[in-house]
Scaffold this active site. Sequence first.
Site, PDB file in Angstrom:
ATOM      1  CB  SER A 138      -0.891   0.068   1.162  1.00 43.60           C
ATOM      2  OG  SER A 138      -1.582   1.296   1.472  1.00 43.60           O
ATOM      3  CE  LYS A 164      -4.877   0.333   0.459  1.00 40.72           C
ATOM      4  NZ  LYS A 164      -5.314  -0.551   1.812  1.00 40.72           N
ATOM      5  CE  LYS A 166      -3.766   4.155   2.291  1.00 41.17           C
ATOM      6  NZ  LYS A 166      -4.921   3.595   2.900  1.00 41.17           N
ATOM      7  CG  ASP A 191      -7.594   2.568   1.060  1.00 44.67           C
ATOM      8  OD1 ASP A 191      -8.759   3.072   1.359  1.00 44.67           O
ATOM      9  OD2 ASP A 191      -7.017   2.270   1.996  1.00 44.67           O
ATOM     10  CD  GLU A 216      -8.779  -0.387   1.324  1.00 43.59           C
ATOM     11  OE1 GLU A 216      -7.855  -1.189   0.501  1.00 43.59           O
ATOM     12  OE2 GLU A 216      -8.333  -0.419   2.317  1.00 43.59           O
ATOM     13  CG  ASP A 241     -10.122  -0.145   5.695  1.00 46.59           C
ATOM     14  OD1 ASP A 241     -10.325  -0.466   6.947  1.00 46.59           O
ATOM     15  OD2 ASP A 241      -9.057   0.328   5.335  1.00 46.59           O
ATOM     16  CE  LYS A 265      -6.855  -1.382   7.104  1.00 52.83           C
ATOM     17  NZ  LYS A 265      -6.919   0.142   7.121  1.00 52.83           N
ATOM     18  N   GLY A 293      -4.211  -3.926   6.405  1.00 52.27           N
ATOM     19  CA  GLY A 293      -2.916  -3.550   7.574  1.00 52.27           C
ATOM     20  C   GLY A 293      -3.081  -2.041   8.147  1.00 52.27           C
TER      21      GLY A 293
HETATM   22  O1  OSB Z   1      -6.587   2.377   4.902  1.00 54.04           O
HETATM   23  O2  OSB Z   1      -5.763   0.470   4.682  1.00 54.04           O
HETATM   24  C1  OSB Z   1      -5.962   1.695   5.168  1.00 54.04           C
HETATM   25  C2  OSB Z   1      -2.530   2.308   6.835  1.00 54.04           C
HETATM   26  C3  OSB Z   1      -2.844   3.111   7.968  1.00 54.04           C
HETATM   27  C4  OSB Z   1      -4.313   3.438   8.106  1.00 54.04           C
HETATM   28  C5  OSB Z   1      -5.266   2.794   6.954  1.00 54.04           C
HETATM   29  C6  OSB Z   1      -4.796   2.324   5.993  1.00 54.04           C
HETATM   30  C7  OSB Z   1      -3.380   1.873   5.853  1.00 54.04           C
HETATM   31  C8  OSB Z   1      -2.717   1.209   4.874  1.00 54.04           C
HETATM   32  C9  OSB Z   1      -1.487   0.550   5.031  1.00 54.04           C
HETATM   33  O3  OSB Z   1      -3.313   1.373   3.563  1.00 54.04           O
HETATM   34  C10 OSB Z   1      -1.624  -1.194   4.721  1.00 54.04           C
HETATM   35  C11 OSB Z   1      -0.460  -1.581   5.478  1.00 54.04           C
HETATM   36  O4  OSB Z   1      -0.248  -1.921   6.708  1.00 54.04           O
HETATM   37  O5  OSB Z   1       0.651  -2.068   4.528  1.00 54.04           O
HETATM   38 MG    MG Z   2      -7.901   1.283   3.841  1.00 46.32          MG
END
Ligand code: OSB
Ligand code: MG
Length: 370
Positions: A138, A164, A166, A191, A216, A241, A265, A293
Amino acid sequence: MRIRRINLFHVAMPLRDPFETSFGRSIHRHGVLVMVEESSGEVGWGEVVADEGPWYSYETVETSWHVIRDYIVPRIKGLEFQGPEGFWDVDIVRRIRGHNMAKAGVEEALWDLWARMNSKPLWRVIGGVRDRISSGVSIGIQESLEKLVRVIGSYLEKGYQRIKIKIKPGYDVEPVSAIRKNFPDIMLSVDANASYTSEHSDRLRALDRYSLLMIEQPLHYEDLVDHAELAKILETPVCLDESIKDPHVARSAIRIGAAEIINIKPGRVGGVAPSKEIHNIAERSGVPVWIGGMLETGVGRGIQVALATLPNVRLPNDISASERYYEEDIVEPPWILTSGGYIEAPKKPGIGVEVIERKLIKYTVKYIAI
Ligand code: OSB
Ligand code: MG
């Protein structure tokens, strides 16, 4: 098993690269590590994924500390548990509304402890069906599209199976289109961390052209109805999520068509048992899941890896190698990526890794034994 003491460590782990999402930018990953001690001396570890501030969720390091210290520990200390599921039968745990991150930290530690006492890897205890899990990465919002493409290229070279990124309003079609120009066939998802509203549906529909694996949490974190409507008009599958706070919400979301895919998660939903329950609900409805995560340390990553071995985990996970997040993880061995973009499910008992005291001390900013 009988718990004789619980130790809480507020850790602040420097991230290798700052992580930026639509809700903010992190330089350190804060969290609470929970160490439960059994009367025999065996210990188990869990992780509270709450951040310093209430951005991803209303929970924070401080609220989890308060809930664990003042409500959970006084009632579970000295209790005889027949197994980790017993955590959910404790009256106070049933009565605490929400605070799933706090509950997850303690619950996960009980699962790790239980698996260690039975000399079995946690993934085997929970019914895992594979000995390696698919790893995705991510990637936070980057300062330029060139940097984004470069960063993605470097993760692809390492073997990560899915990228993925953001997104947020104004940073969406352009980065996706730039990525597709350079990497037309990779498994790619986006996401939004709840940063769009139904008014943005044209913008979201524009993403349909890029064969994304999923989008997401595009809309509000408490909203299911608008996600169901959006899912009807988008070709790209909608994954939830933030909205999936627990198995109850998962059931509702699936029933109304708001969740075509679910990101589970463990830290968000209350730990191992609620994650399994959401996994099973989704499986019965034909909804694929994957394990998300929160930039976990090696402890939380152990819980994620175990859950990612469950049968209905059918998409690559946000479970990357330790070195993707941290210069130095607090566990040994660190989590590593093997060829083809997998992480191996450990052969050792419990989460399969050991917390190294020297490193734990280095990153601990606050400690309490209760
Ligand atoms: O929305 O998935 C999320 C990290 C912190 C808070 C929210 C998210 C995330 C990630 C990181 O996308 C995922 C990872 O731990 O690699
Ligand atoms: Mg997310």
